[in-house]
Design a protein around this motif. Structure first.
Motif, PDB file in Angstrom:
ATOM      1  N   ASN A 105       0.813  -1.217   0.000  1.00 27.42           N
ATOM      2  CA  ASN A 105       0.000   0.000   0.000  1.00 27.42           C
ATOM      3  C   ASN A 105       0.845   1.264   0.000  1.00 27.42           C
ATOM      4  O   ASN A 105       0.473   2.270  -0.610  1.00 27.42           O
ATOM      5  N   SER A 106       1.985   1.221   0.689  1.00 27.00           N
ATOM      6  CA  SER A 106       2.854   2.393   0.745  1.00 27.00           C
ATOM      7  C   SER A 106       3.391   2.749  -0.635  1.00 27.00           C
ATOM      8  O   SER A 106       3.582   3.923  -0.954  1.00 27.00           O
ATOM      9  N   VAL A 107       3.640   1.731  -1.441  1.00 28.33           N
ATOM     10  CA  VAL A 107       4.120   1.964  -2.809  1.00 28.33           C
ATOM     11  C   VAL A 107       2.975   2.431  -3.705  1.00 28.33           C
ATOM     12  O   VAL A 107       3.092   3.422  -4.430  1.00 28.33           O
ATOM     13  N   PHE A 111       0.934   6.536  -6.278  1.00 26.27           N
ATOM     14  CA  PHE A 111       0.235   6.760  -7.547  1.00 26.27           C
ATOM     15  C   PHE A 111      -1.264   6.971  -7.357  1.00 26.27           C
ATOM     16  O   PHE A 111      -1.867   7.832  -8.004  1.00 26.27           O
ATOM     17  N   THR A 112      -1.872   6.182  -6.449  1.00 22.83           N
ATOM     18  CA  THR A 112      -3.325   6.248  -6.308  1.00 22.83           C
ATOM     19  C   THR A 112      -3.799   7.472  -5.529  1.00 22.83           C
ATOM     20  O   THR A 112      -4.857   8.025  -5.826  1.00 22.83           O
ATOM     21  N   LEU A 113      -3.024   7.902  -4.533  1.00 23.05           N
ATOM     22  CA  LEU A 113      -3.451   9.041  -3.717  1.00 23.05           C
ATOM     23  C   LEU A 113      -3.553  10.333  -4.541  1.00 23.05           C
ATOM     24  O   LEU A 113      -4.573  11.026  -4.472  1.00 23.05           O
ATOM     25  N   PRO A 114      -2.540  10.691  -5.346  1.00 24.98           N
ATOM     26  CA  PRO A 114      -2.693  11.897  -6.181  1.00 24.98           C
ATOM     27  C   PRO A 114      -3.829  11.765  -7.186  1.00 24.98           C
ATOM     28  O   PRO A 114      -4.536  12.745  -7.461  1.00 24.98           O
ATOM     29  N   GLN A 140       6.470  15.262  -5.102  1.00 24.60           N
ATOM     30  CA  GLN A 140       6.724  15.412  -3.669  1.00 24.60           C
ATOM     31  C   GLN A 140       6.156  14.239  -2.883  1.00 24.60           C
ATOM     32  O   GLN A 140       6.772  13.764  -1.925  1.00 24.60           O
ATOM     33  N   VAL A 141       4.968  13.776  -3.280  1.00 29.91           N
ATOM     34  CA  VAL A 141       4.383  12.605  -2.623  1.00 29.91           C
ATOM     35  C   VAL A 141       5.335  11.423  -2.768  1.00 29.91           C
ATOM     36  O   VAL A 141       5.577  10.667  -1.818  1.00 29.91           O
ATOM     37  N   PHE A 142       5.903  11.265  -3.966  1.00 32.55           N
ATOM     38  CA  PHE A 142       6.864  10.186  -4.212  1.00 32.55           C
ATOM     39  C   PHE A 142       8.070  10.339  -3.292  1.00 32.55           C
ATOM     40  O   PHE A 142       8.515   9.371  -2.661  1.00 32.55           O
ATOM     41  N   PRO A 148      11.710   7.647   1.601  1.00 32.19           N
ATOM     42  CA  PRO A 148      12.046   7.339   3.001  1.00 32.19           C
ATOM     43  C   PRO A 148      11.791   5.876   3.379  1.00 32.19           C
ATOM     44  O   PRO A 148      12.540   5.298   4.165  1.00 32.19           O
ATOM     45  N   VAL A 149      10.707   5.284   2.818  1.00 32.60           N
ATOM     46  CA  VAL A 149      10.440   3.872   3.076  1.00 32.60           C
ATOM     47  C   VAL A 149      11.597   3.024   2.550  1.00 32.60           C
ATOM     48  O   VAL A 149      12.082   2.106   3.224  1.00 32.60           O
ATOM     49  N   ALA A 150      12.053   3.350   1.336  1.00 33.98           N
ATOM     50  CA  ALA A 150      13.170   2.604   0.735  1.00 33.98           C
ATOM     51  C   ALA A 150      14.446   2.756   1.571  1.00 33.98           C
ATOM     52  O   ALA A 150      15.186   1.783   1.776  1.00 33.98           O
TER      53      ALA A 150
END
Length: 291
Positions: A105-107, A111-114, A140-142, A148-150
């Motif tokens: 979901n974090s990945v 794409f889906t949130l924007p 910026q969302v990316f 940071p997750v990576a």
């Protein structure tokens, strides 16, 4: 809000939160979806497609103001919160599945949130001059979600003991950051706070209950076992309100759009606990029934 807060502090704060999430993830968490294909794909379909559609219907039924409507859709598009893992553990869910869903979901949220947010702005604020999440904001969302997750995952892989030691302090810092963000939004919108709570209190409660219900029963109807369904219930039912608040304030520049996530962020802990208690009682009762 002060431009330095919205342009520097909030994105940095979210990056820290997502880094903390990455500290608890490994590459194996993404591969594990092959082990739970039915439960994982059902949960992801509900999270990405079904819940935004349900939320859109609720917004129309409740007749929310445009800014609040966008905030609700932003909340619906947000992935599961990290608290889902804890709740799943407390109430007998499959925590490994939770970790897998959180990772994927974090990945996908990059794409889906924007996409969902821009569609919501176009529909509810099409004539109000709002520009939404354009390419630079999507980038910026990316940067503040996936990168940071990576990095957190890389630290986990290379310095496992350090990552384990850092997880708790980062979680505490994340909670402090969330409180600070909510407090800032409350101060700025103090005059409208009563109206906002009256406007979104019921819809966020209904949305929380529906999210938890769909999260449990959709996987069960698809053939998932009860532990997987509980994990899905918590993953889908506990949205990442921190992400929604931060995107609303720092990228959309709207404290009004952050209000639904802020109200939901308080209510969800009670509704999730109630759902967990009911499901645990159901599991005990089913275990006592002779076959």
């Amino acid at each position: 809000m002060n431009s330095a807060l919205t342009s520097v502090f909030l994105p940095a704060a979210l990056a820290i939160i997502m880094f903390g999430l990455g500290l608890g993830l490994t590459v194996a968490d993404f591969r594990r979806v092959v082990v739970y294909p039915k439960a994982a794909f059902t949960a992801l379909a509900c999270q990405i497609v079904l819940l935004p559609l349900i939320c859109f219907g609720l917004v129309l039924v409740f007749g929310l103001a445009p800014g609040l409507a966008v905030g609700m859709m932003l909340l619906a598009a947000s992935p599961g919160g990290t608290s889902a893992n804890l709740y799943s553990h407390l109430f007998g869910g499959d925590v490994a599945l939770n970790v897998t869903l959180t990772a994927i979901n974090s990945v996908l949220a990059v794409f889906t949130l924007p996409l969902v947010t821009n569609l919501a702005i176009a529909h509810f604020q099409g004539g109000s001059g709002q520009v939404g999440l354009q390419f630079d904001k999507t980038a910026q969302v990316f940067l503040i979600v996936l990168i940071p997750v990576a990095i957190g995952m890389a630290v986990k892989a290379r310095f496992s003991a350090f990552a384990d030691w850092m997880e708790k302090p980062v979680k505490i810092l994340s909670a402090v950051i969330l409180l600070a963000v909510i407090a800032g939004a409350i101060v700025k919108e103090a005059a409208n706070l009563g109206d906002y709570i009256a406007s979104v209190g019921l819809i966020t409660l209904v949305f929380s209950v529906i999210s938890l219900t769909v999260g449990y029963w959709a996987p069960r109807l698809a053939g998932a076992d009860p532990r997987q369904a509980i994990a899905s219930c918590m993953e889908i039912g506990i949205h990442n309100s921190t992400l929604a608040i931060t995107v609303a304030i720092s990228l959309l520049g709207s404290t009004e759009a952050a209000v639904p996530a802020a109200v939901y962020g308080v209510l969800m802990f009670f509704t999730a606990a109630a759902a967990g208690a009911l499901l645990r009682r159901r599991a005990v009762r089913d275990a006592d029934v002779p076959v």
